[in-house]
Motif scaffolding. Structure first.
Motif, PDB file in Angstrom:
ATOM      1  N   ASN A 220     142.019 -53.480  36.428  1.00  0.00           N
ATOM      2  CA  ASN A 220     142.116 -52.304  37.306  1.00  0.00           C
ATOM      3  C   ASN A 220     143.569 -51.980  37.653  1.00  0.00           C
ATOM      4  N   GLU A 221     144.356 -53.015  37.951  1.00  0.00           N
ATOM      5  CA  GLU A 221     145.747 -52.804  38.349  1.00  0.00           C
ATOM      6  C   GLU A 221     146.608 -52.343  37.175  1.00  0.00           C
ATOM      7  N   VAL A 222     146.340 -52.863  35.988  1.00  0.00           N
ATOM      8  CA  VAL A 222     147.094 -52.431  34.806  1.00  0.00           C
ATOM      9  C   VAL A 222     146.826 -50.957  34.518  1.00  0.00           C
ATOM     10  N   LYS A 223     145.579 -50.543  34.671  1.00  0.00           N
ATOM     11  CA  LYS A 223     145.246 -49.131  34.445  1.00  0.00           C
ATOM     12  C   LYS A 223     145.954 -48.231  35.456  1.00  0.00           C
ATOM     13  N   LYS A 224     146.006 -48.662  36.707  1.00  0.00           N
ATOM     14  CA  LYS A 224     146.728 -47.888  37.724  1.00  0.00           C
ATOM     15  C   LYS A 224     148.210 -47.799  37.374  1.00  0.00           C
ATOM     16  N   PHE A 225     148.784 -48.928  37.005  1.00  0.00           N
ATOM     17  CA  PHE A 225     150.203 -48.973  36.648  1.00  0.00           C
ATOM     18  C   PHE A 225     150.481 -48.092  35.433  1.00  0.00           C
ATOM     19  N   PHE A 226     149.578 -48.111  34.491  1.00  0.00           N
ATOM     20  CA  PHE A 226     149.719 -47.309  33.272  1.00  0.00           C
ATOM     21  C   PHE A 226     149.790 -45.820  33.607  1.00  0.00           C
TER      22      PHE A 226
END
Length: 439
Positions: A220-226
């Motif tokens: 979830n956090e990687v997608k937000k960062f992306f």
């Protein structure tokens, strides 16, 4: 003059700023005259490209012998960023034709090629990859001690921070976008590969559970960062040139993360359940000692379940007490216990069935022996006496059946107490019937 100021200055940003200011102010009239002559005479002379830019490059090279030195990646990044910013600002001053001429000029190409971006990336790659490998080698199964962190395990925190580092302003360079994007995916893949090497016997269950939860948070956090940083800030110019790249990059990231959240997370779940199953099965194996406890020992008839049944369900209760509502939700905890109990119950059924089968074989053997004895007229009275005495007392085999029946009843009761519903519960009913019918 400007030239003397450039030679004396070691600040490359100052050199670029002075050059831009010189073009905008001191050269404004000259640029107008040159443009008019070119238009009236049909000739073309680019004053900035042919005169100012070569002078700037010469001054830069004279002012610093280590201008392109990449040994210190932070300084290299700073200087190269100033260079890119200068080109961007210069582009707003030049005409489209002048900008094209500049980028085709020999001096521009030679100067640009001296920035060793490949070596710079290799240094950053080593920094980022080494931080991950160091954790994997030395602190692979440690929990994260930071109280307010989103991640519970140190390895998950490290890999997420490594991805962040790829795109930090003081590390990321746009010409290396494709390389840092590849490194981002490599960090995720390295995470997956590491999880696939797990040995169930050497990893603490608490760590596995925390990592199981971390993987979903990580995704979830990687997608937000992306979306917020990579697409929203770092790749804006590339996206403006090729809008479809957003869809392509999103699909690639989703596919890479899916392998982590689906396959790897399921593997972790299986490892956790397997640990729980092994703990319970190890305790249940003492059931095999029941025949030895009652056969030819004159032990009293059993009146309570075996301690192994109580201990087995104590493992399940401990799992619930330790992790339900803390690491796992109540539903997740129940799901883990239910899956584990399906296999544990099947194993328990096989153990008890084997014991009951052995008891039946023993009784059949005794019955055959008695029939042989009864066929002998000389021993008929003795045989009758033995039969009467044996049926009058509770046999060792019946004591074994009674113990199994007590155990099965306790097993069923404990399942109800934990509110665990399993499909293999019918096997407990079968065991109960078999042990009762043979008493």
């Amino acid at each position: 003059t400007v030239r003397n100021a450039l030679i004396q200055s070691t600040d490359i940003s100052l050199a670029f700023d002075k050059t831009l200011d010189f073009i905008r102010t001191e050269c404004k009239a000259m640029l107008y005259v040159v443009e008019r002559i070119n238009r009236e005479c049909g000739s073309y002379f680019d004053f900035v490209v042919n005169s100012i830019f070569p002078e700037l490059i010469q001054c830069l090279e004279q002012s610093s012998n280590i201008l392109f030195f990449v040994g210190d990646p932070d300084i290299f990044h700073e200087r190269y960023s100033y260079w890119l910013k200068f080109l961007e600002q210069l582009q707003t001053i030049l005409s489209k034709i002048s900008d094209e001429n500049l980028k085709k000029s020999k001096i521009y190409i030679e100067f640009s090629s001296r920035w060793d971006l490949v070596v710079y990336y290799q240094i950053r790659f080593q920094e980022i990859s080494n931080s991950i490998e160091n954790i994997i080698v030395n602190k692979s199964y440690e929990l994260n001690e930071e109280k307010n962190s989103l991640f519970k395990t140190l390895i998950t925190l490290t890999i997420f921070q490594s991805i962040e580092h790829c795109w930090q302003k003081n590390i990321f360079l746009e010409p290396l976008s494709h390389r840092f994007w590849k490194l981002t995916l490599q960090c995720i893949v390295r995470f997956c590969v590491w999880i696939e090497t797990f040995n169930i016997k050497t990893i603490d269950m608490k760590f596995l559970l925390n990592l199981y939860i971390d993987l979903q948070t990580f995704s979830n956090e990687v997608k937000k960062f992306f979306h917020n940083i990579i697409l929203g800030q770092r790749l804006t110019s590339i996206i403006s040139l090729s809008p479809n790249i957003t869809i392509e990059l999103t699909n690639i990231l989703d596919e890479t993360l899916f392998n982590l959240t689906d396959k790897c997370r399921q593997n972790l779940k299986n490892l956790i359940i397997r640990q729980l199953i092994d703990r319970c099965n190890e305790t249940l194996h003492s059931i095999q000692e029941i025949p030895r406890m009652y056969r030819k020992t004159n032990r009293e008839a059993p009146s309570k379940p075996s301690s192994s049944i109580i201990t087995t369900f104590r493992h399940l209760q401990t799992f619930s007490n330790d992790y339900s509502g803390t690491i796992l939700t109540e539903d997740e905890c129940k799901e883990f216990q239910t899956i584990a109990m399906e296999e544990i119950t099947k194993n328990y059924y096989e153990l008890c069935s084997e014991i009951l089968s052995s008891v039946r074989k023993m009784e059949d053997s005794i019955q055959r022996l008695r029939r042989v004895r009864e066929s002998s007229k000389a021993l008929s009275n003795m045989s009758q006496s033995m039969t009467t005495s044996s049926t009058a007392a509770l046999t060792d085999d019946n004591k074994i059946r009674m113990q199994i029946q007590h155990d099965v009843n306790a097993y069923t009761s404990e399942l109800k107490n934990l509110d665990i519903h399993i499909e293999s519960s019918n096997k407990l009913t079968i065991l109960n019937e078999e042990s009762r019918l043979q008493i």
